[in-house]
Motif scaffolding. Structure first.
Motif, mmCIF file in Angstrom:
data_model
loop_
_atom_site.group_PDB
_atom_site.id
_atom_site.type_symbol
_atom_site.label_atom_id
_atom_site.label_comp_id
_atom_site.label_asym_id
_atom_site.label_seq_id
_atom_site.Cartn_x
_atom_site.Cartn_y
_atom_site.Cartn_z
ATOM 1 N N TYR A 1 1.053 -1.175 0.158
ATOM 2 C CA TYR A 1 -0.001 0.065 -0.003
ATOM 3 C C TYR A 1 0.850 1.261 -0.043
ATOM 4 N N SER A 2 1.915 1.259 0.865
ATOM 5 C CA SER A 2 2.740 2.439 1.072
ATOM 6 C C SER A 2 3.709 2.703 -0.297
ATOM 7 N N ILE A 3 3.933 1.306 -0.984
ATOM 8 C CA ILE A 3 4.804 1.737 -2.194
ATOM 9 C C ILE A 3 4.162 2.072 -3.187
ATOM 10 N N VAL A 4 2.908 1.575 -3.586
ATOM 11 C CA VAL A 4 1.922 2.132 -4.470
ATOM 12 C C VAL A 4 1.722 3.776 -4.234
ATOM 13 N N ALA A 5 1.334 4.011 -3.136
ATOM 14 C CA ALA A 5 1.152 5.552 -2.819
ATOM 15 C C ALA A 5 2.335 6.582 -3.152
ATOM 16 N N ASN B 1 1.354 2.933 -13.764
ATOM 17 C CA ASN B 1 1.333 2.077 -14.907
ATOM 18 C C ASN B 1 1.938 0.753 -14.589
ATOM 19 N N ILE B 2 1.362 -0.266 -15.073
ATOM 20 C CA ILE B 2 1.716 -1.662 -14.521
ATOM 21 C C ILE B 2 2.481 -2.548 -15.694
ATOM 22 N N ASP C 1 -5.231 -3.157 -8.361
ATOM 23 C CA ASP C 1 -6.818 -2.711 -9.018
ATOM 24 C C ASP C 1 -7.396 -1.936 -8.299
ATOM 25 N N GLU C 2 -7.137 -1.926 -6.820
ATOM 26 C CA GLU C 2 -7.786 -1.050 -5.868
ATOM 27 C C GLU C 2 -7.341 0.366 -5.955
#
Length: 311
Positions: free
Chosen positions: A225-229, A253-254, A247-248
Motif C-alpha cells: 500500500y505504501s509502495i503504490v502510494a 502504470n503496470i 486494482d484497488e
C-alpha cells in the motif's frame, strides 16, 4: 488439595454419611475417610464432626463448602466450554502479510465461517512481516500464518497463491508507453523498495544480485500500500507482486518484466507435530481446498522469488 478431594468433601457434606458417600463415589469407605483426614490436615481445620451414625459440618466446614462449591462449579463450566471448543467452536489466531488484508483473508475467513459447522468459531487477526509471523507461529501464539516461505524452517508450508512480479511506474514516466520493461531498468531510476529486513526486502536484494541490477533505493516501505502510494506521487518506480492492491489503487502504470517470468508465492504455514483444535484443522484443510493453483517450483520457465535467496 485435589479436585477429587473437593468432590469427595462435597458429597460427604451433602449426604452427611461416609458410608453412603463412599457408595455413590464408587470408592471404599476407608479410602474416603483417609482422603478427608488428609484434606483436614492440609487445611489445618476440622471439617466434620460426628453426630449419631453420620457427620455434620463444622463452622469451618460450612465456610469451606461455599468455596468448594464455587470451585467445582467453575470446573464444570470450564469442562463444558472446552468440550464446546473441541467439537464445533474455538478460537483461531492467524497472522498474515499486509497485501492479504484488503480482500483475500477477510473473504476466505468469511466463506469459512459461512459453513454451518464453523459458525461458532472466533478469529483473531494479526498483520506483520513473514519473519515476525513465523516466530509467533513457532511459539504457539498464532495457529496459522500466511506469507513467504522461509528456508530451512521447521514449519509446514503449503502454497496458496502465485503472483507474477511486475514493475510499476507513475502515470507520467519515461517508461509509461512500454508494456514490457527489462529488469535492468530498475537500476536506471529511483526505486521504492521494501524494508530491508522483511521477507520481500531480503529476496529482492538477492534478485538484484542475481541479475546484476544495482538499484538506487530511495525509500523503504513496510507494505505494498505504501509502495503504490509513493509511486503514484512520483517518488520512484517499484518491483512488486501483481496483487489486487493495484486494482484497488489506479494511478500507476503496470509493466510486465521483459523476457523474465518471476513469480511470488503466498504460503500458509503452521507448526508441525503439535496439537491443533479441530477448528484449526478444519481451517487448514479449507484453505488448502481454496488454493488458487498447485505451484510447480521445478518449472524451468519460471523464476520463483522464494528460491532466489539460494543464488
Amino acid at each position: 488439595m485435589t479436585l477429587n478431594q473437593l468432590l469427595y468433601f462435597q458429597k460427604v457434606a451433602t449426604l452427611e454419611n461416609y458410608h453412603q458417600a463412599a457408595e455413590e463415589l464408587y470408592i471404599s469407605q476407608p479410602s474416603l475417610s483417609r482422603s478427608m483426614a488428609s484434606l483436614e490436615a492440609e487445611l489445618g481445620v476440622t471439617l466434620f464432626k460426628k453426630e449419631g451414625r453420620g457427620v455434620v459440618l463444622t463452622k469451618a466446614g460450612h465456610l469451606f463448602l461455599e468455596h468448594a462449591n464455587k470451585i467445582i462449579a467453575d470446573c464444570d463450566v470450564a469442562r463444558d466450554k472446552m468440550q464446546e471448543i473441541s467439537s464445533i467452536g474455538g478460537k483461531i489466531d492467524i497472522g498474515y502479510v499486509f497485501p492479504l488484508a484488503g480482500h483475500y483473508i477477510p473473504h476466505q475467513v468469511r466463506k469459512f465461517l459461512d459453513i454451518e459447522e464453523n459458525n461458532k468459531v472466533v478469529f483473531n487477526f494479526w498483520q506483520n512481516h513473514t519473519p515476525a509471523i513465523a516466530k509467533k507461529v513457532k511459539s504457539g501464539e498464532l495457529d496459522v500464518g500466511f506469507g513467504g516461505c522461509l528456508e530451512k524452517d521447521d514449519l509446514q508450508y503449503y502454497p496458496l497463491i502465485t503472483q507474477k512480479m511486475v514493475i510499476i511506474t507513475p502515470l507520467e514516466h519515461p517508461l509509461k508507453d512500454m508494456e514490457e520493461v527489462p529488469l535492468r531498468a530498475l537500476g536506471e531510476y529511483p526505486i521504492i523498495g521494501y524494508d530491508k529486513d522483511s521477507w520481500m526486502g531480503t529476496h529482492h536484494k538477492y534478485l538484484y544480485k542475481k541479475y546484476g541490477v544495482e538499484p538506487n533505493i530511495v525509500v523503504e516501505c513496510p507494505d505494498e500500500y505504501s509502495i503504490v502510494a509513493l509511486v503514484k506521487e512520483n517518488f520512484g518506480i517499484a518491483l512488486m507482486p501483481r496483487t489486487d492492491i493495484l486494482d484497488e489503487n489506479p494511478g500507476v502504470n503496470i509493466h510486465t518484466i521483459k523476457e523474465l517470468d518471476i513469480r511470488h508465492q503466498i504460503f500458509m504455514f503452521w507448526k508441525e507435530d503439535t496439537y491443533h483444535l479441530p477448528a484449526v484443522e478444519r481451517f487448514i484443510s479449507y484453505m488448502k481446498e481454496q488454493a488458487e493453483e498447485a505451484t510447480d517450483s521445478s518449472n524451468a520457465s519460471k523464476v520463483y522469488l522464494k528460491d532466489i535467496i539460494n543464488y
